[in-house]
Design a protein around this motif. Structure first.
Motif, mmCIF file in Angstrom:
data_model
loop_
_atom_site.group_PDB
_atom_site.id
_atom_site.type_symbol
_atom_site.label_atom_id
_atom_site.label_comp_id
_atom_site.label_asym_id
_atom_site.label_seq_id
_atom_site.Cartn_x
_atom_site.Cartn_y
_atom_site.Cartn_z
ATOM 1 N N ARG A 191 129.846 -36.945 -13.378
ATOM 2 C CA ARG A 191 128.637 -36.146 -13.502
ATOM 3 C C ARG A 191 128.412 -35.138 -12.156
ATOM 4 O O ARG A 191 127.957 -34.120 -12.253
ATOM 5 C CB ARG A 191 127.526 -36.912 -13.526
ATOM 6 N N LEU A 192 128.830 -35.794 -10.946
ATOM 7 C CA LEU A 192 128.751 -34.870 -9.920
ATOM 8 C C LEU A 192 129.689 -33.762 -9.795
ATOM 9 O O LEU A 192 129.553 -32.454 -9.323
ATOM 10 C CB LEU A 192 129.019 -35.738 -8.489
ATOM 11 N N MET A 193 130.791 -34.030 -10.389
ATOM 12 C CA MET A 193 131.970 -32.934 -10.583
ATOM 13 C C MET A 193 131.595 -31.674 -11.635
ATOM 14 O O MET A 193 131.796 -30.762 -11.552
ATOM 15 C CB MET A 193 133.223 -33.439 -11.228
ATOM 16 N N GLN A 194 130.375 -32.203 -12.584
ATOM 17 C CA GLN A 194 130.065 -31.052 -13.434
ATOM 18 C C GLN A 194 129.056 -30.133 -12.791
ATOM 19 O O GLN A 194 128.740 -29.160 -13.075
ATOM 20 C CB GLN A 194 129.486 -31.639 -14.586
ATOM 21 N N MET A 195 128.463 -30.645 -11.708
ATOM 22 C CA MET A 195 127.460 -29.815 -10.920
ATOM 23 C C MET A 195 128.070 -28.454 -10.421
ATOM 24 O O MET A 195 129.199 -28.681 -10.030
ATOM 25 C CB MET A 195 126.742 -30.740 -9.830
ATOM 26 N N LYS A 196 127.317 -27.509 -10.156
ATOM 27 C CA LYS A 196 127.816 -26.158 -9.665
ATOM 28 C C LYS A 196 127.846 -26.278 -8.213
ATOM 29 O O LYS A 196 127.273 -27.078 -7.620
ATOM 30 C CB LYS A 196 126.919 -25.114 -9.956
#
Lengths: 392, 152
Positions: free
Chosen positions: B40-45
């Motif tokens: 989920r952190l990787m999906q953050m901009k």
């Protein structure tokens, strides 16, 4: 037929011995496995038995070339735990020395890469010009390597007016030389033949493998701690993050040469706008309990120090991550599919200080016959190969 | 980056997110939620890369910290595992670039990363005795030396 080639770990000229096990088909690399640890000195373990002041010296000796980057990163992480505000002038001096170190490192790299290509003249030229910046570092700090400039609470030595004058002269000289190297490296046919399209690292791969520093920037990724998380005086100095899209050794070369020019501009600006005032504040021996992380853009890429303190004068845990470890997997990716003759240049490309491999052993997969190559043999083989093929 | 953004993205309680200062976040999560949190952190901009993994000895537990870098912050995700059974799910399938960091911690702390295909020694020499994890606190310099049969 597949060959297995252990590459390294011994090589006399440089620090950081490393071993690569190459699997070769004909002359193409099909698989690479790195093995580290030949100079694992257990610094993180030693640190648990030293006090914070002693560790400034230890941090400087993590790497001989990016010594200031490590000392700066360590000083910053302790200052954060102490909640110490360091003087503005110290921040500018830190920036100046960090950029001088970058210039020094990039000239060193340019020379070594030229040597790997068999271009001895460029090697001599680059190292002669590196001498100019080393002399300036010697003038400021009194040492040619391990400058001992950064300390907890500021810097140890000031840069007075007469030194600034001398520095400006040598910066002009270095800038002219950097222009010359741009011309040589973009025009010379033998450099282009050896670097363009060699050791490809695509942007997607660089992102997935967490590449840092010039290695990432040569694949078009503008990843730079100086811009992302300004430390020292970088927040007040305008500069641009150099990126190239070639994804090959040539781009890594152009990124570094352009960074030399950019560093010269940063130093000029910092020298001109450096505020007056003290250069350090006193730091206490004991550090209150806490955790902090500091990041610095070393010449080779992002440098990360994590520090956990326990209220005494010794740290609980000090974790160091140097840029070469972050770039090793990217290097392995670059090496896949390259020609045996290109291995030295590609390894030199990420600036890991392991380009000069002492020996190389070729094992015939069928007969298990061992053929040991000296680094010189590989070097000779590479240059012969290009001579025969392209008449260079 | 703000605390509320991380909270919304990870769907965890606010007290598990510690804002140390500007740009520095520490997130405490359970071992089983690690992969989901990293994904989920990787999906953050503004996500750039995973800087490194730190492990440290905290008494009966080993704490493993994942430093996830963004252009405007550094989020450190903390998980703990017991020393008796130090197993943590590997995230090498999410981020191939962590392979060496996991191997390093496997060497020095003896943490098993479930799902990492290659945990062969990276830093320690060949023939290093089994069960000696030099960065665990119990293994003082003298203990390591006596185990190796050497002198200071």
């Amino acid at each position: 037929m597949t060959f297995e080639i252990p590459f390294g770990p011994q090589h006399p000229a440089l620090e950081e011995p490393i071993n690569f096990m190459f699997e070769i088909e004909e002359e193409r690399v099909v698989n690479v496995k790195p093995r580290l640890g030949y100079v694992h000195r257990g610094i993180e373990k030693i640190a648990e038995n030293r006090n914070y002041q002693q560790l400034v010296y230890l941090s400087e000796r993590i790497c001989g070339i990016c010594s200031f980057a490590h000392a700066l990163c360590y000083s910053q992480v302790v200052e954060e735990l102490l909640d110490l505000k360091i003087p503005e002038r110290a921040k500018f001096i830190r920036t100046i020395v960090a950029e001088m170190e970058r210039i020094q490192n990039h000239y060193l790299w340019l020379g070594l890469t030229a040597k790997e290509m068999g271009f001895e003249t460029l090697f001599m030229y680059a190292w002669r010009d590196r001498e100019t910046i080393i002399e300036m570092l010697d003038m400021i700090s009194g040492k040619r390597v391990n400058y001992g400039m950064s300390t907890i609470g500021g810097v140890r030595r000031d840069i007075p007016e007469p030194m600034i004058k001398r520095m400006e002269e040598s910066l002009n000289h270095l800038e002219a030389r950097a222009e010359y190297y741009t011309k040589v490296c973009t025009k010379d046919p033998s450099i282009l033949k050896r670097t363009v399209g060699i050791g490809i690292l695509r942007p997607r791969e660089a992102r997935a493998l967490c590449a840092v520093g010039p290695t990432a920037r040569a694949s078009g990724i503008p990843r730079d701690v100086r811009a992302d998380e300004p430390y020292a005086a970088y927040g007040e100095i305008p500069f641009k993050v150099v990126t190239y899209r070639g994804c090959d050794v040539a781009s890594r070369m152009y990124v570094r040469i352009d960074e030399i020019k950019e560093s010269i501009k940063i130093i000029r600006y910092a020298l001109k706008n450096m505020p007056e005032g003290p250069i350090r504040v006193k730091a206490p021996m004991r550090v209150p309990e806490g955790e902090a992380i500091s990041r610095v853009e070393a010449p080779r890429g992002e440098n990360l120090h994590f520090l956990k303190s326990n209220g005494t004068d010794k740290p609980e845990r000090w974790k160091i991550r140097a840029p070469t470890l972050a770039n090793l997997l990217s290097l392995c990716r670059m090496l896949m599919g390259v020609n045996l003759a290109d291995i030295p240049v590609v390894i030199a490309g990420i600036d890991p200080c392991i380009a000069c491999a002492e020996r190389i052993a070729l094992i015939d997969a069928k007969t298990k016959k061992l053929k040991v190559w000296e680094g010189k043999d590989l070097w000779r083989y590479a240059n012969e190969w290009y001579r025969k093929r392209y008449g260079l | 980056m703000r605390r509320s953004e991380i909270r919304k993205q990870l769907r965890i309680r606010a007290r598990n997110i510690i804002v140390q200062r500007d740009r520095r976040f520490f997130v405490n999560i359970e071992k089983k939620d690690l992969k989901r949190a990293i994904r989920r952190l990787m999906q953050m901009k503004n996500y750039t890369h995973l800087s490194t993994i730190t492990a440290l000895d905290v008494g009966s537990m080993i704490e493993v910290i994942y430093h996830v870098a963004f252009t405007d912050a550094l989020v450190s995700v903390k998980v703990q595992t017991s020393k008796d059974e130090p197993i943590i799910p590997s995230i090498v399938d999410l981020i191939p670039g962590v392979a060496l960091y996991e191997r390093e911690i496997h060497d020095l702390f003896g943490v098993e990363f479930e799902g990492n295909p290659d945990l062969s020694p990276l830093l320690l020499p060949d023939g290093w005795p089994e069960g000696v994890y030099p960065l665990r606190k119990w293994w003082s310099v003298d203990r390591v030396l006596s185990k190796l049969g050497g002198k200071r």
